[in-house]
Scaffold this motif. Sequence first.
Motif, PDB file in Angstrom:
ATOM      1  N   ASP A  70       0.863  -1.045   0.020  1.00  0.00           N
ATOM      2  CA  ASP A  70       0.108  -0.298   0.185  1.00  0.00           C
ATOM      3  C   ASP A  70       0.958   1.496   0.227  1.00  0.00           C
ATOM      4  O   ASP A  70       0.038   2.302   0.515  1.00  0.00           O
ATOM      5  N   ALA A  71       2.182   1.145  -0.202  1.00  0.00           N
ATOM      6  CA  ALA A  71       3.630   1.774  -0.072  1.00  0.00           C
ATOM      7  C   ALA A  71       2.688   3.325   0.801  1.00  0.00           C
ATOM      8  O   ALA A  71       3.368   4.139   0.920  1.00  0.00           O
ATOM      9  N   ASP A  72       3.174   2.481   2.359  1.00  0.00           N
ATOM     10  CA  ASP A  72       2.739   3.519   3.637  1.00  0.00           C
ATOM     11  C   ASP A  72       4.061   3.911   3.314  1.00  0.00           C
ATOM     12  O   ASP A  72       4.432   3.224   4.574  1.00  0.00           O
ATOM     13  N   VAL A  73       4.369   4.858   2.667  1.00  0.00           N
ATOM     14  CA  VAL A  73       5.444   5.425   3.527  1.00  0.00           C
ATOM     15  C   VAL A  73       6.403   5.719   4.594  1.00  0.00           C
ATOM     16  O   VAL A  73       7.770   4.986   5.501  1.00  0.00           O
ATOM     17  N   ALA A  74       5.271   5.843   6.014  1.00  0.00           N
ATOM     18  CA  ALA A  74       5.759   5.674   6.903  1.00  0.00           C
ATOM     19  C   ALA A  74       5.712   4.597   7.759  1.00  0.00           C
ATOM     20  O   ALA A  74       6.608   4.319   8.469  1.00  0.00           O
ATOM     21  N   LEU A  75       4.989   3.664   7.375  1.00  0.00           N
ATOM     22  CA  LEU A  75       5.049   2.125   8.570  1.00  0.00           C
ATOM     23  C   LEU A  75       5.955   1.689   7.803  1.00  0.00           C
ATOM     24  O   LEU A  75       7.636   0.579   8.345  1.00  0.00           O
ATOM     25  N   HIS A  76       6.736   2.375   6.698  1.00  0.00           N
ATOM     26  CA  HIS A  76       8.137   1.404   6.330  1.00  0.00           C
ATOM     27  C   HIS A  76       9.265   1.917   6.692  1.00  0.00           C
ATOM     28  O   HIS A  76      10.529   1.160   6.920  1.00  0.00           O
ATOM     29  N   ALA A  77       9.417   3.626   6.789  1.00  0.00           N
ATOM     30  CA  ALA A  77      10.242   4.048   7.673  1.00  0.00           C
ATOM     31  C   ALA A  77      10.541   3.835   9.074  1.00  0.00           C
ATOM     32  O   ALA A  77      11.835   3.143   9.207  1.00  0.00           O
ATOM     33  N   LEU A  78       9.206   3.144   9.413  1.00  0.00           N
ATOM     34  CA  LEU A  78       8.708   3.131  10.793  1.00  0.00           C
ATOM     35  C   LEU A  78       9.815   1.383  11.301  1.00  0.00           C
ATOM     36  O   LEU A  78      10.620   0.510  12.593  1.00  0.00           O
ATOM     37  N   THR A  79       9.204   0.370  10.262  1.00  0.00           N
ATOM     38  CA  THR A  79       9.784  -1.341   9.733  1.00  0.00           C
ATOM     39  C   THR A  79      11.278  -0.528  10.143  1.00  0.00           C
ATOM     40  O   THR A  79      11.838  -1.668  11.447  1.00  0.00           O
ATOM     41  N   ASP A  80      11.648  -0.076   9.463  1.00  0.00           N
ATOM     42  CA  ASP A  80      13.418  -0.371   9.191  1.00  0.00           C
ATOM     43  C   ASP A  80      13.797   0.090  10.470  1.00  0.00           C
ATOM     44  O   ASP A  80      15.027  -0.599  10.574  1.00  0.00           O
ATOM     45  N   ALA A  81      13.538   1.115  10.736  1.00  0.00           N
ATOM     46  CA  ALA A  81      14.013   1.618  12.173  1.00  0.00           C
ATOM     47  C   ALA A  81      13.680   0.834  13.500  1.00  0.00           C
ATOM     48  O   ALA A  81      14.963   0.578  14.023  1.00  0.00           O
ATOM     49  N   LEU A  82      12.814   0.651  13.349  1.00  0.00           N
ATOM     50  CA  LEU A  82      12.437  -1.066  14.578  1.00  0.00           C
ATOM     51  C   LEU A  82      13.463  -2.365  14.730  1.00  0.00           C
ATOM     52  O   LEU A  82      14.226  -2.760  14.973  1.00  0.00           O
ATOM     53  N   LEU A  83      13.529  -2.601  13.236  1.00  0.00           N
ATOM     54  CA  LEU A  83      14.564  -3.892  12.436  1.00  0.00           C
ATOM     55  C   LEU A  83      16.676  -3.488  12.717  1.00  0.00           C
ATOM     56  O   LEU A  83      16.560  -4.224  13.137  1.00  0.00           O
ATOM     57  N   ALA A  84      15.964  -1.805  13.039  1.00  0.00           N
ATOM     58  CA  ALA A  84      18.113  -2.093  13.029  1.00  0.00           C
ATOM     59  C   ALA A  84      18.306  -1.857  14.206  1.00  0.00           C
ATOM     60  O   ALA A  84      19.134  -2.210  14.945  1.00  0.00           O
ATOM     61  N   THR A  85      17.052  -1.799  15.150  1.00  0.00           N
ATOM     62  CA  THR A  85      18.118  -1.666  17.156  1.00  0.00           C
ATOM     63  C   THR A  85      17.875  -3.567  17.087  1.00  0.00           C
ATOM     64  O   THR A  85      19.006  -3.734  18.254  1.00  0.00           O
ATOM     65  N   CYS A  86      17.342  -4.596  16.611  1.00  0.00           N
ATOM     66  CA  CYS A  86      18.142  -5.652  16.591  1.00  0.00           C
ATOM     67  C   CYS A  86      19.572  -5.911  15.566  1.00  0.00           C
ATOM     68  O   CYS A  86      19.293  -7.469  15.394  1.00  0.00           O
ATOM     69  N   GLY A  87      19.309  -5.682  14.658  1.00  0.00           N
ATOM     70  CA  GLY A  87      20.546  -5.836  13.800  1.00  0.00           C
ATOM     71  C   GLY A  87      19.867  -6.826  12.580  1.00  0.00           C
ATOM     72  O   GLY A  87      19.929  -8.046  11.852  1.00  0.00           O
ATOM     73  N   ALA A  88      19.032  -6.435  12.556  1.00  0.00           N
ATOM     74  CA  ALA A  88      17.557  -8.084  11.868  1.00  0.00           C
ATOM     75  C   ALA A  88      17.331  -7.209  10.554  1.00  0.00           C
ATOM     76  O   ALA A  88      16.569  -7.952  10.044  1.00  0.00           O
ATOM     77  N   GLY A  89      17.877  -6.626  10.188  1.00  0.00           N
ATOM     78  CA  GLY A  89      18.397  -6.361   8.748  1.00  0.00           C
ATOM     79  C   GLY A  89      17.384  -5.443   7.846  1.00  0.00           C
ATOM     80  O   GLY A  89      16.852  -4.157   9.133  1.00  0.00           O
ATOM     81  N   ASP A  90      16.935  -4.969   6.431  1.00  0.00           N
ATOM     82  CA  ASP A  90      15.597  -4.307   6.578  1.00  0.00           C
ATOM     83  C   ASP A  90      14.532  -4.418   5.683  1.00  0.00           C
ATOM     84  O   ASP A  90      14.245  -6.069   5.629  1.00  0.00           O
ATOM     85  N   ILE A  91      12.707  -3.839   5.496  1.00  0.00           N
ATOM     86  CA  ILE A  91      11.638  -4.433   5.411  1.00  0.00           C
ATOM     87  C   ILE A  91      11.912  -5.049   3.995  1.00  0.00           C
ATOM     88  O   ILE A  91      11.435  -6.193   3.878  1.00  0.00           O
ATOM     89  N   GLY A  92      13.156  -4.815   2.909  1.00  0.00           N
ATOM     90  CA  GLY A  92      12.743  -5.641   1.871  1.00  0.00           C
ATOM     91  C   GLY A  92      14.018  -7.249   2.344  1.00  0.00           C
ATOM     92  O   GLY A  92      13.341  -8.029   1.475  1.00  0.00           O
ATOM     93  N   ASP A  93      14.342  -7.314   3.347  1.00  0.00           N
ATOM     94  CA  ASP A  93      15.039  -8.582   3.390  1.00  0.00           C
ATOM     95  C   ASP A  93      14.076  -9.658   3.918  1.00  0.00           C
ATOM     96  O   ASP A  93      13.213 -10.799   3.457  1.00  0.00           O
ATOM     97  N   HIS A  94      12.510  -9.308   4.478  1.00  0.00           N
ATOM     98  CA  HIS A  94      11.668  -9.646   5.120  1.00  0.00           C
ATOM     99  C   HIS A  94      10.745 -10.027   4.393  1.00  0.00           C
ATOM    100  O   HIS A  94       9.892 -11.067   3.955  1.00  0.00           O
ATOM    101  N   PHE A  95       9.946  -8.610   3.187  1.00  0.00           N
ATOM    102  CA  PHE A  95       9.253  -8.396   2.369  1.00  0.00           C
ATOM    103  C   PHE A  95       9.549  -8.241   1.210  1.00  0.00           C
ATOM    104  O   PHE A  95       9.509  -7.161   0.584  1.00  0.00           O
ATOM    105  N   PRO A  96      10.347  -8.972   0.410  1.00  0.00           N
ATOM    106  CA  PRO A  96      10.835  -8.392  -0.688  1.00  0.00           C
ATOM    107  C   PRO A  96       9.697  -8.263  -1.715  1.00  0.00           C
ATOM    108  O   PRO A  96       8.923  -8.876  -1.630  1.00  0.00           O
ATOM    109  N   PRO A  97       9.847  -6.454  -2.676  1.00  0.00           N
ATOM    110  CA  PRO A  97       9.347  -6.053  -3.066  1.00  0.00           C
ATOM    111  C   PRO A  97       8.806  -7.073  -4.930  1.00  0.00           C
ATOM    112  O   PRO A  97       7.818  -7.092  -5.202  1.00  0.00           O
TER     113      PRO A  97
END
Length: 406
Positions: free
Chosen positions: A281-308
Amino acid sequence: MPQMHSKQPLSAGIVVVAAGRGERAGASVEGPKQYRMVGGKPVIAHTLENFMTWEHAAHIVVVIHPDDEALFDKALRHILSATPIEAVHGGATRQQSVLAGLRHLKDKGISHVLIHDAVRPFFDHVLLDRVADALIAGAPAVLPATPVADTLKRADKTGTVLETVSREHLFAAQTPQSFAFDTILAAHEDAHKSGRSDFTDDASIAEWAGIPVTIVEGAADNMKLTVKRDIALADNRLSSSALPDVRTGNGYDVHQLEPGDGVTLCGLFIPHDQKLKGHSDADVALHALTDALLATCGAGDIGDHFPPSDPQWKGAASRIFLEHAAKIVRDCGGTIMNADVSLIAEAPKVGPHRDEMRANLAEFLGISIGRCSVKATTNETIGFVGRREGIAAIATATVVFRGARD
């Protein structure tokens, strides 16, 4: 005085006894008391780390219950040292478990062995060095102990005091109880062959075998965690002394605008004459926040978990991505403390929708709305945002972790 032998080098094997069930500590979903969390780590992890950083530790074997393999493997993930640890299964009694550990060390080429209770996490290298000095000096058996300070009474079965017992020359035994390896292994084997199974510690086996035991000063803090209150006190002590593990992650995302009927921001659809282009749905806000959370535990980024490139995420609601990231953080021992999103857009206006967006973040993350912030600014007609070609988002997440991450 026990006979002392010539000074000798020390290559110590460590036997950590962890096969008990710990009934007096009460039942817990975390398992027996050696696996209970104190100060952000299982008790046994604190114990092992103390040995793993000691210069004389050559081999470490942990004697565990056959049912506890998964618990033990999980506990090891809390340990920062890379020193190898081996595990063997114990028996029905402590004596049988120690013998299993000693047999495992038989061909490791060690000169001495330290035998320690897994539920004594508060020893330090000062105590270990005192034990090592006595072993190096030639003592065949060394017992750390503290003088008995309380007045002792002997009573009958009804609880009636029969006499006061002198505390002179009385000591409370601790671990690690330490020995010349071949000497204590032979004593344990002899006790096993004789059918004796009632020894409560290894020093008593040495005494039975005629091995002189030397007492060295124990440590007042080297307590054994026995009941539920002991574990609670240990948790308070370790938690208050540990540095807080606070981590901050940042995320940035941008999506192109194209003709449409509205945009989705922070999970809220806002009518507009454009829409955001994206696989989900291209929710740019939630995508940025998803990456911020993953960064706190070194879990990659949104594309690693949900590839486009994966068709299952076409048109998907981005709250799925954010909730997945939040679960990863929690599984790693994290508590989400704050989520902050800054939107950069010329239109639509975010101000009228801010509180509803914050409420969405609170719901998706499972935190209070007071810990969620949404802000917006324009780009002053500069660049792609200023030309209304896209919307950008910057997000920051703050997470507090319990101890080392799995």
